[in-house]
Scaffold this active site. Structure first.
Site, PDB file in Angstrom:
ATOM      1  N   TRP A 225      54.443   9.338 -22.737  1.00  0.00           N
ATOM      2  CA  TRP A 225      55.550   8.851 -23.502  1.00  0.00           C
ATOM      3  C   TRP A 225      55.628   7.448 -23.598  1.00  0.00           C
ATOM      4  O   TRP A 225      55.919   6.696 -24.667  1.00  0.00           O
ATOM      5  CB  TRP A 225      56.770   9.126 -22.268  1.00  0.00           C
TER       6      TRP A 225
ATOM      7  N   ASP B 171      62.432   3.454 -20.123  1.00  0.00           N
ATOM      8  CA  ASP B 171      62.595   4.713 -20.423  1.00  0.00           C
ATOM      9  C   ASP B 171      62.808   5.237 -19.095  1.00  0.00           C
ATOM     10  O   ASP B 171      61.851   5.514 -18.275  1.00  0.00           O
ATOM     11  CB  ASP B 171      61.519   5.532 -20.988  1.00  0.00           C
TER      12      ASP B 171
ATOM     13  N   LYS C  76      66.829  16.232 -18.665  1.00  0.00           N
ATOM     14  CA  LYS C  76      65.955  16.422 -17.354  1.00  0.00           C
ATOM     15  C   LYS C  76      66.968  16.291 -16.256  1.00  0.00           C
ATOM     16  O   LYS C  76      66.724  17.143 -15.283  1.00  0.00           O
ATOM     17  CB  LYS C  76      64.995  15.117 -17.347  1.00  0.00           C
TER      18      LYS C  76
HETATM   19  C1  LIG Z   1      61.182  14.233 -21.708  1.00  0.00           C
HETATM   20  C2  LIG Z   1      60.873  12.619 -22.063  1.00  0.00           C
HETATM   21  C3  LIG Z   1      60.807  12.051 -23.376  1.00  0.00           C
HETATM   22  C4  LIG Z   1      61.219  12.933 -24.671  1.00  0.00           C
HETATM   23  O1  LIG Z   1      62.429  13.041 -24.607  1.00  0.00           O
HETATM   24  P1  LIG Z   1      63.200  13.747 -25.874  1.00  0.00           P
HETATM   25  O2  LIG Z   1      64.501  13.611 -25.474  1.00  0.00           O
HETATM   26  O3  LIG Z   1      62.548  15.081 -26.169  1.00  0.00           O
HETATM   27  O4  LIG Z   1      62.948  12.662 -27.084  1.00  0.00           O
HETATM   28  C5  LIG Z   1      60.626  10.626 -23.166  1.00  0.00           C
HETATM   29  N1  LIG Z   1      60.340  10.088 -22.161  1.00  0.00           N
HETATM   30  C6  LIG Z   1      60.496  10.603 -20.994  1.00  0.00           C
HETATM   31  C7  LIG Z   1      60.021   9.791 -19.723  1.00  0.00           C
HETATM   32  C8  LIG Z   1      60.407  12.041 -20.725  1.00  0.00           C
HETATM   33  O5  LIG Z   1      60.256  12.647 -19.684  1.00  0.00           O
END
Ligand SMILES: *Cc1c(COP(=O)(O)O)cnc(C)c1O
Length: 360
Positions: free
Chosen positions: A102, A172, A196
């Protein structure tokens, strides 16, 4: 059929309380005579749900008034472009720490819009640790430094934030939002996809210092400009109404549970049960260096791919779902977000012990 223990990395378990309330309110929300799914986002009823959700998020995360909260669409992945288009605009450069897939996607996307620089990486050891940095590693003229706070795929987490030399930190927090208290004032911006730890997929939460809004590149599409959403209370267009409503229910549940200090205590307790077992097991072992271990995602292996596959298959039959590791790393991964009850982890460990006895 009984509900299973779902260890999926995302979308993942929601609190049973939340699902029950949503079910009870499915046909008629309050006195409105309609489902939240059917409501106009411009209605008084919906605005009240929206406002309460934002107020609870601000209260629970202790978000100061000089930060805006935005409810957007497009997932965390859209933020990989939105962040540079809006923030990489003073000096046209930003620094990135590569702690996994990511973080790397955020880096690659930013490189399309300016001068993105890789400062450090843990790729050499399959992202099983968080690279150490010092203030001197960062460019003091960078517009921001980007990190991925909890690395969902590899199970690492920043337990200490990097010193960025005063450069705004952008993080993030998709897989660790609401898992423990976080000092928002240490960041220029935080973002998270909801699927999540907050709500079903569909809403992306952005928490951004207000002075960072309003500097987007000229080429920025209207919908990708933070100012558009800030100036319109996240209602420039139709927001992901139902996901925001469920996020609101999750926030009420967290409040009832005792807030983020309590979530942290519970999450540490759950993670400890699993890590203690992994550290003592003769068959299974954790893949992350102890100091950088995540509370939310716990990867582990037996060291034998066939045995890993057997474990995944037998655990599924026993009611423990989605324990297969990410396709890029293999092995197993147990994602134990807020909604995973402690019994889920205890029962998983009991199952792992039995599997160990039978297969060692
Ligand atoms: C799941 C995840 C993403 C991707 O998220 P989307 O909402 O599917 O774009 C990005 N960063 C992290 C840390 C994730 O766990």
């Amino acid at each position: 059929m009984a509900r299973v223990y779902n260890f999926s990395a995302g979308p993942s378990m929601l609190a049973e309380d939340v699902l029950k309330t949503a079910a009870a309110e499915m046909l008629e929300y309050g006195e409105s005579g309609q489902s939240v799914m059917e409501m106009s986002h411009r209605s008084k009823e919906y605005q009240a749900i929206f406002d309460e959700t934002e107020a609870n998020l601000r209260e629970i995360m202790n978000i100061p008034d000089d930060y805006a909260v935005l409810f957007l669409q497009g997932g965390a992945s859209t933020q990989f472009a939105m962040a540079p288009m809006n923030l990489m605009t003073k000096n046209g450069k930003a620094d990135f720490i590569i702690t996994g897939q990511w973080a790397n996607k955020a880096f690659k996307e930013a490189a399309r819009y300016g001068n993105a620089r890789e400062v450090a990486s843990s790729k050499d050891k399959t992202f099983s640790y968080i690279p150490k940095t010092t203030a001197a590693d960062f460019d003091k003229d960078a517009d921001y430094v980007h990190i991925c706070m909890n690395n969902t795929i590899y199970g690492t987490k920043y337990n200490k934030l990097p010193d960025t030399n005063g450069v705004p930190l952008v993080a993030d927090i998709s897989s660790c939002i609401l898992s423990e208290p976080i000092d928002v004032t240490k960041f220029g911006m935080l973002y998270a996809g909801a699927q999540k730890n907050v709500a079903p997929a569909g809403v992306t939460i952005v928490i951004i210092r207000k002075d960072l809004i309003g500097n987007a590149m000229d080429i920025t599409p209207t919908m990708l400009n933070y100012a558009t959403h800030y100036e319109n209370g996240s209602m420039f267009n139709t927001p992901p109404c139902y996901s925001i409503y469920i996020a609101g229910l999750t926030l009420k549940w967290i409040k009832k549970m005792g807030g983020l200090e309590k979530m942290k205590e519970l999450n540490e307790k759950k993670a400890k049960i699993l890590y203690d077992f992994l550290d003592s097991s003769k068959l299974f072992k954790g893949t992350v260096v102890p100091e950088d271990r995540s509370l939310m995602n716990v990867p582990f292996v037996t060291g034998d791919e066939e045995l890993d596959a057997k474990f995944v298959s037998e655990s599924k039959k026993a009611g423990f779902l989605n324990l297969k590791g990410h396709r890029s790393v293999g092995g197993m991964r147990a994602s134990i977000y807020n909604a995973m009850p402690i019994e889920g982890v205890e029962k998983l460990v009991a199952f792992m012990k039995k599997f160990e006895e039978e297969n060692l």
